[in-house]
Design a protein around this motif. Sequence first.
Motif, PDB file in Angstrom:
ATOM      1  N   LEU A  22       7.017 -42.716 -39.240  1.00  7.65           N
ATOM      2  CA  LEU A  22       7.793 -43.672 -40.027  1.00  7.65           C
ATOM      3  C   LEU A  22       9.106 -43.052 -40.490  1.00  7.65           C
ATOM      4  O   LEU A  22      10.135 -43.733 -40.542  1.00  7.65           O
ATOM      5  CB  LEU A  22       6.965 -44.127 -41.232  1.00  7.65           C
ATOM      6  N   VAL A  23       9.104 -41.770 -40.800  1.00 14.79           N
ATOM      7  CA  VAL A  23      10.339 -41.101 -41.218  1.00 14.79           C
ATOM      8  C   VAL A  23      11.334 -41.073 -40.070  1.00 14.79           C
ATOM      9  O   VAL A  23      12.536 -41.314 -40.249  1.00 14.79           O
ATOM     10  CB  VAL A  23      10.030 -39.679 -41.715  1.00 14.79           C
ATOM     11  N   ALA A  24      10.855 -40.817 -38.837  1.00  5.72           N
ATOM     12  CA  ALA A  24      11.748 -40.771 -37.690  1.00  5.72           C
ATOM     13  C   ALA A  24      12.331 -42.149 -37.389  1.00  5.72           C
ATOM     14  O   ALA A  24      13.515 -42.281 -37.069  1.00  5.72           O
ATOM     15  CB  ALA A  24      11.004 -40.226 -36.472  1.00  5.72           C
ATOM     16  N   ILE A  25      11.512 -43.218 -37.495  1.00  7.36           N
ATOM     17  CA  ILE A  25      12.018 -44.568 -37.236  1.00  7.36           C
ATOM     18  C   ILE A  25      13.078 -44.951 -38.263  1.00  7.36           C
ATOM     19  O   ILE A  25      14.150 -45.479 -37.924  1.00  7.36           O
ATOM     20  CB  ILE A  25      10.851 -45.574 -37.237  1.00  7.36           C
ATOM     21  N   GLY A  26      12.801 -44.694 -39.536  1.00  9.94           N
ATOM     22  CA  GLY A  26      13.794 -45.010 -40.570  1.00  9.94           C
ATOM     23  C   GLY A  26      15.054 -44.177 -40.427  1.00  9.94           C
ATOM     24  O   GLY A  26      16.169 -44.667 -40.651  1.00  9.94           O
ATOM     25  N   LEU A  27      14.910 -42.895 -40.029  1.00  8.44           N
ATOM     26  CA  LEU A  27      16.088 -42.063 -39.855  1.00  8.44           C
ATOM     27  C   LEU A  27      16.931 -42.527 -38.674  1.00  8.44           C
ATOM     28  O   LEU A  27      18.165 -42.528 -38.732  1.00  8.44           O
ATOM     29  CB  LEU A  27      15.654 -40.611 -39.658  1.00  8.44           C
ATOM     30  N   ALA A  28      16.259 -42.983 -37.588  1.00 11.07           N
ATOM     31  CA  ALA A  28      17.013 -43.505 -36.450  1.00 11.07           C
ATOM     32  C   ALA A  28      17.774 -44.768 -36.830  1.00 11.07           C
ATOM     33  O   ALA A  28      18.929 -44.963 -36.420  1.00 11.07           O
ATOM     34  CB  ALA A  28      16.065 -43.777 -35.280  1.00 11.07           C
ATOM     35  N   ALA A  29      17.154 -45.655 -37.627  1.00 13.63           N
ATOM     36  CA  ALA A  29      17.846 -46.858 -38.065  1.00 13.63           C
ATOM     37  C   ALA A  29      19.054 -46.523 -38.939  1.00 13.63           C
ATOM     38  O   ALA A  29      20.115 -47.154 -38.837  1.00 13.63           O
ATOM     39  CB  ALA A  29      16.878 -47.760 -38.820  1.00 13.63           C
ATOM     40  N   ILE A  42      21.491 -31.921 -41.161  1.00 15.65           N
ATOM     41  CA  ILE A  42      20.245 -31.911 -41.931  1.00 15.65           C
ATOM     42  C   ILE A  42      20.539 -31.824 -43.416  1.00 15.65           C
ATOM     43  O   ILE A  42      19.913 -32.510 -44.238  1.00 15.65           O
ATOM     44  CB  ILE A  42      19.360 -30.733 -41.469  1.00 15.65           C
ATOM     45  N   ARG A  43      21.510 -31.006 -43.796  1.00 13.26           N
ATOM     46  CA  ARG A  43      21.835 -30.876 -45.222  1.00 13.26           C
ATOM     47  C   ARG A  43      22.406 -32.177 -45.781  1.00 13.26           C
ATOM     48  O   ARG A  43      22.088 -32.577 -46.908  1.00 13.26           O
ATOM     49  CB  ARG A  43      22.823 -29.727 -45.408  1.00 13.26           C
ATOM     50  N   THR A  44      23.235 -32.879 -44.994  1.00 15.42           N
ATOM     51  CA  THR A  44      23.799 -34.148 -45.465  1.00 15.42           C
ATOM     52  C   THR A  44      22.708 -35.203 -45.627  1.00 15.42           C
ATOM     53  O   THR A  44      22.678 -35.935 -46.620  1.00 15.42           O
ATOM     54  CB  THR A  44      24.865 -34.629 -44.477  1.00 15.42           C
ATOM     55  N   LEU A  45      21.797 -35.282 -44.656  1.00 11.93           N
ATOM     56  CA  LEU A  45      20.721 -36.279 -44.761  1.00 11.93           C
ATOM     57  C   LEU A  45      19.764 -35.933 -45.894  1.00 11.93           C
ATOM     58  O   LEU A  45      19.240 -36.837 -46.561  1.00 11.93           O
ATOM     59  CB  LEU A  45      19.971 -36.351 -43.431  1.00 11.93           C
ATOM     60  N   ALA A  46      19.500 -34.637 -46.123  1.00 16.18           N
ATOM     61  CA  ALA A  46      18.616 -34.256 -47.229  1.00 16.18           C
ATOM     62  C   ALA A  46      19.233 -34.584 -48.580  1.00 16.18           C
ATOM     63  O   ALA A  46      18.527 -34.884 -49.545  1.00 16.18           O
ATOM     64  CB  ALA A  46      18.288 -32.763 -47.142  1.00 16.18           C
ATOM     65  N   GLY A  47      20.574 -34.530 -48.680  1.00 16.54           N
ATOM     66  CA  GLY A  47      21.217 -34.929 -49.921  1.00 16.54           C
ATOM     67  C   GLY A  47      21.279 -36.427 -50.126  1.00 16.54           C
ATOM     68  O   GLY A  47      21.436 -36.897 -51.252  1.00 16.54           O
ATOM     69  N   ARG A  48      21.120 -37.192 -49.035  1.00 19.90           N
ATOM     70  CA  ARG A  48      21.165 -38.653 -49.124  1.00 19.90           C
ATOM     71  C   ARG A  48      19.802 -39.249 -49.410  1.00 19.90           C
ATOM     72  O   ARG A  48      19.686 -40.263 -50.118  1.00 19.90           O
ATOM     73  CB  ARG A  48      21.726 -39.210 -47.798  1.00 19.90           C
ATOM     74  N   PHE A  49      18.713 -38.653 -48.915  1.00 15.42           N
ATOM     75  CA  PHE A  49      17.370 -39.219 -49.043  1.00 15.42           C
ATOM     76  C   PHE A  49      16.478 -38.261 -49.819  1.00 15.42           C
ATOM     77  O   PHE A  49      16.756 -37.050 -49.911  1.00 15.42           O
ATOM     78  CB  PHE A  49      16.778 -39.479 -47.653  1.00 15.42           C
ATOM     79  N   PRO A  50      15.387 -38.771 -50.375  1.00 11.49           N
ATOM     80  CA  PRO A  50      14.492 -37.892 -51.153  1.00 11.49           C
ATOM     81  C   PRO A  50      13.701 -36.922 -50.299  1.00 11.49           C
ATOM     82  O   PRO A  50      13.147 -35.953 -50.823  1.00 11.49           O
ATOM     83  CB  PRO A  50      13.562 -38.884 -51.879  1.00 11.49           C
ATOM     84  N   GLU A  51      13.592 -37.158 -48.968  1.00  9.15           N
ATOM     85  CA  GLU A  51      12.868 -36.227 -48.119  1.00  9.15           C
ATOM     86  C   GLU A  51      13.616 -34.901 -48.049  1.00  9.15           C
ATOM     87  O   GLU A  51      14.844 -34.855 -48.114  1.00  9.15           O
ATOM     88  CB  GLU A  51      12.698 -36.789 -46.700  1.00  9.15           C
ATOM     89  N   GLY A  52      12.875 -33.825 -47.903  1.00  7.69           N
ATOM     90  CA  GLY A  52      13.474 -32.505 -47.829  1.00  7.69           C
ATOM     91  C   GLY A  52      13.997 -32.181 -46.443  1.00  7.69           C
ATOM     92  O   GLY A  52      13.871 -32.971 -45.489  1.00  7.69           O
ATOM     93  N   GLU A  53      14.616 -31.002 -46.335  1.00  3.13           N
ATOM     94  CA  GLU A  53      15.208 -30.584 -45.076  1.00  3.13           C
ATOM     95  C   GLU A  53      14.160 -30.375 -43.992  1.00  3.13           C
ATOM     96  O   GLU A  53      14.420 -30.613 -42.814  1.00  3.13           O
ATOM     97  CB  GLU A  53      16.013 -29.291 -45.289  1.00  3.13           C
ATOM     98  N   ILE A  54      12.962 -29.951 -44.368  1.00  5.73           N
ATOM     99  CA  ILE A  54      11.925 -29.686 -43.360  1.00  5.73           C
ATOM    100  C   ILE A  54      11.478 -30.990 -42.705  1.00  5.73           C
ATOM    101  O   ILE A  54      11.361 -31.085 -41.474  1.00  5.73           O
ATOM    102  CB  ILE A  54      10.742 -28.948 -44.004  1.00  5.73           C
TER     103      ILE A  54
END
Length: 338
Positions: A22-29, A42-54
Amino acid sequence: MKFTNRYTAIGHHLALHERLSLVAIGLAAHIQSLPEGACVSIRTLAGRFPEGEIRIAAALRELEEHGYLERYRERLPNGQVVTRTISRNNPEAYRDQGAEPDAEPVAEPDLVPEPEPELTPAVQHFLDIAMGQVAASAPPSRASEVAPEPEPEPEPDPEPEQDPDPEPPSGGGGGGGGAPVREAAPRSRRTASAQAAARARKAGGAKPKRQPPSAPPPAGPAAELLMSLREHDPRLLLSVADVHRLVPAVDEWFARGARPNAVRHTLTTLLPDHLAYPAGLLAYRLSALLPPPVPAAGVTGAGPIPMQNCDSCDHAFRAPEPGKCGGCRSQEERQAAA
């Protein structure tokens, strides 16, 4: 209701994908809704969403495995290396046609290739190891590039033969003659012995270091207390050197009147879950929690102030010397002021 602006069309092959998380589908959208040239590190997306860098890195790898993303490194004209990310909204069509349907070819700028620097054999050896072409071994030294012929070692000076009956030096009596030849013989012997020792070191390698003898186990109440701590917690197993180092600190506790049970309780209470170096923890507690020294014998406190009777009202009050109480002294001061 149909959207006329600010919307993104996503195929069912992505929204209903059976193997993507589900994380991959939402990230692709989210990536497909961004404009061209947006940063999707990865750092930009981690600052935008609550999910961590891993988790974001794992989702990007999923999308890359199923063809929704393509990442490659590119060197800019200024020498900086950046990562380019290409997002595909229909990987099946890309694989069938061999090119992105909606993508336009981007003309790469003509870059003048810089001449590659010549690599030394040592650097080339490490690069071959990193590429898996050769097995790991010691790099060739610079001396092996040009192996000059070894120069022959100078032979020691031959010891001059001594005349059994040396004649006295000519040139006047007394001590005005030259130095005798026998004084040069000890220097030649030392030179020959030093050269022989150097040849022996080259042939036999470095002389092994002599191991110091192990110290005897310490004795005394402080040492016994330290060695018995492992019965309380197996992690408090100390070496002989650690016991020797901590014994003076425990003796200082005993000198200040601390009982063995009190010292043991201080050292074994509330130990951390991860105890990497027990001797360091014990040394810190023995130093930071050191109790004050016992007062000397015969030294007592000042004691309570004795009781006195007021000379005016005969009331009892505490004072170091006889006299009047505080109420009588205040009344006399008011009368004197009036």
